[in-house]
Design a protein around this motif. Sequence first.
Motif, PDB file in Angstrom:
ATOM      1  N   THR A  66       3.400  27.993  35.481  1.00  0.00           N
ATOM      2  CA  THR A  66       2.657  29.150  35.978  1.00  0.00           C
ATOM      3  C   THR A  66       3.614  30.228  36.489  1.00  0.00           C
ATOM      4  O   THR A  66       3.285  31.412  36.453  1.00  0.00           O
ATOM      5  CB  THR A  66       1.696  28.737  37.106  1.00  0.00           C
ATOM      6  N   TYR A  67       4.776  29.819  36.961  1.00  0.00           N
ATOM      7  CA  TYR A  67       5.832  30.770  37.302  1.00  0.00           C
ATOM      8  C   TYR A  67       7.154  30.020  37.263  1.00  0.00           C
ATOM      9  O   TYR A  67       7.194  28.792  37.413  1.00  0.00           O
ATOM     10  CB  TYR A  67       5.613  31.432  38.666  1.00  0.00           C
ATOM     11  N   CYS A  70       8.312  26.693  39.294  1.00  0.00           N
ATOM     12  CA  CYS A  70       7.128  26.011  39.844  1.00  0.00           C
ATOM     13  C   CYS A  70       7.458  24.546  40.105  1.00  0.00           C
ATOM     14  O   CYS A  70       7.869  23.824  39.191  1.00  0.00           O
ATOM     15  CB  CYS A  70       5.964  26.132  38.873  1.00  0.00           C
ATOM     16  N   THR A 103      -0.338  33.607  32.316  1.00  0.00           N
ATOM     17  CA  THR A 103      -1.035  34.455  33.285  1.00  0.00           C
ATOM     18  C   THR A 103      -2.333  33.754  33.667  1.00  0.00           C
ATOM     19  O   THR A 103      -2.790  32.827  32.981  1.00  0.00           O
ATOM     20  CB  THR A 103      -1.370  35.861  32.727  1.00  0.00           C
ATOM     21  N   CYS A 189       0.235  30.073  44.975  1.00  0.00           N
ATOM     22  CA  CYS A 189      -0.625  30.764  44.017  1.00  0.00           C
ATOM     23  C   CYS A 189      -1.991  31.120  44.594  1.00  0.00           C
ATOM     24  O   CYS A 189      -2.801  31.755  43.917  1.00  0.00           O
ATOM     25  CB  CYS A 189      -0.803  29.915  42.752  1.00  0.00           C
ATOM     26  N   LEU A 208      -2.331  36.842  38.278  1.00  0.00           N
ATOM     27  CA  LEU A 208      -0.943  36.976  37.858  1.00  0.00           C
ATOM     28  C   LEU A 208      -0.922  37.409  36.393  1.00  0.00           C
ATOM     29  O   LEU A 208      -1.563  36.769  35.567  1.00  0.00           O
ATOM     30  CB  LEU A 208      -0.197  35.662  38.017  1.00  0.00           C
TER      31      LEU A 208
END
Length: 208
Positions: A66-67, A70, A103, A189, A208
């Motif tokens: 997700t990023y 993470c 995203t 998040c 995001l």
Amino acid sequence: MVTKAPEASPQDTADRPETPLEAELRRLAGSVPDPELPVLTLEELGVLRAVHCLNPGSVEVELTPTYTGCPAVEAMSTDIERVLHERGIPDVTVRRVLAPAWTTDDITDEGRRKLREFGIAPPRAVREHQGPVTVVLGPTRTTPPTRTAADAAAATLLGAPEAGDAPLRCPHCGSTDTELLSRFSSTACKALRRCLDCREPFDHFKEL
């Protein structure tokens, strides 16, 4: 002399249709719960990109975090390896794929429904096309949208994500009169908000 068949590359497998075995293994890998949000599976979260069978006993799984950085990715990878080992696949490799970037638009409609039922406001739609994401600090309080109540009710029933600038809807009572308590909640998040109608606090899965 026995000659070992050459192992297929991920690029080779990407150029052909998904096989029945790959579809089955993708379903199994996608059923793994997210370690931070176990109400969602990896498939519903949208982080599982592909499963490639390189040979009968070797599989590569593509996973997009997700990023970057993470901390849940390691747990996701371990759980994917476990379920595929249990299926009888001895060699499982989980590869991180950073492009295209994940995203919150990748969360499925079923995933958004589950978040709402779990008491977490799902993320609103960010964009309709791939491109840079503008990061802005939004207002701390949201107000009712200009659209009709019937339109809002229909969107809620259909599970359609609202636009990124739309007011946040309380997952408990559906009110859009909410305020921000903290930009960070139990995980990075999520943000912590409160409904000003039913007075209940709730998490918001940030866009995001």
